[in-house]
Enzyme design. Structure first.
Site, PDB file in Angstrom:
ATOM      1  CG  ASP A  25       3.301  14.710  45.853  1.00 39.67           C
ATOM      2  OD1 ASP A  25       3.237  12.889  46.684  1.00 39.67           O
ATOM      3  OD2 ASP A  25       3.937  14.425  44.850  1.00 39.67           O
ATOM      4  CG  PHE A  26      -1.182  12.669  43.730  1.00 36.72           C
ATOM      5  CD1 PHE A  26      -1.010  11.252  42.913  1.00 36.72           C
ATOM      6  CD2 PHE A  26      -0.207  13.672  43.031  1.00 36.72           C
ATOM      7  CE1 PHE A  26       0.368  11.111  42.231  1.00 36.72           C
ATOM      8  CE2 PHE A  26       0.729  13.181  41.981  1.00 36.72           C
ATOM      9  CZ  PHE A  26       1.126  11.736  41.811  1.00 36.72           C
TER      10      PHE A  26
END
Length: 134
Positions: free
Chosen positions: A17-18
């Site tokens: 994810d980020f």
């Protein structure tokens, strides 16, 4: 019932994810690869199952996952896959995702053998190759 199959997987940017932590759905892909490679290690090619009038496949029917610890980008993970039991058209599988000796994910998976849009008993020849007993 059968030996543990191990598959090494490197975590890439696309798996995260980020924040650089492995996105939860990425573990589903890792475990799918583990189940596929378990079948391949038993001498069964996926293409072989899909060909012909008696084409078969395995579909996940049920899965329980415990997310214990996160993996991060560049980790080298090992997916362990073990078939536990078989009944008619279904096979129970245990899977773990590890980083070294540390268990990150633990899952219980039930797959169903399907063909022609319906559940089908796992054929005896395939059952034998997969080292399954009822």
């Amino acid at each position: 019932m059968s030996r543990v199959h191990r598959l090494d997987i490197r975590v890439y940017y696309e798996d995260t994810d980020f924040s650089g932590v492995v996105y939860h759905a990425s573990y589903l892909r890792f475990m799918e690869r583990g189940r596929t490679e378990l079948i391949r290690a038993r001498g069964v090619e996926q293409r072989e199952l899909f060909d012909g009038e008696t084409a078969l496949g395995f579909a996940v029917r049920k899965m329980t996952i415990d997310f214990l610890r996160p993996a991060v980008m560049d980790d080298l993970l090992t997916v362990e896959t073990r078939s536990i039991a078989a009944r008619g058209a279904t096979m129970d599988i245990e899977q773990r995702v590890l980083r070294g000796e540390e268990v990150l994910i633990s899952a219980q998976v039930m797959v169903a053998c399907v063909g022609g849009g319906r559940a089908r008993r796992i054929p005896d020849g395939l059952r034998k190759r997969l080292m399954l007993d009822d």
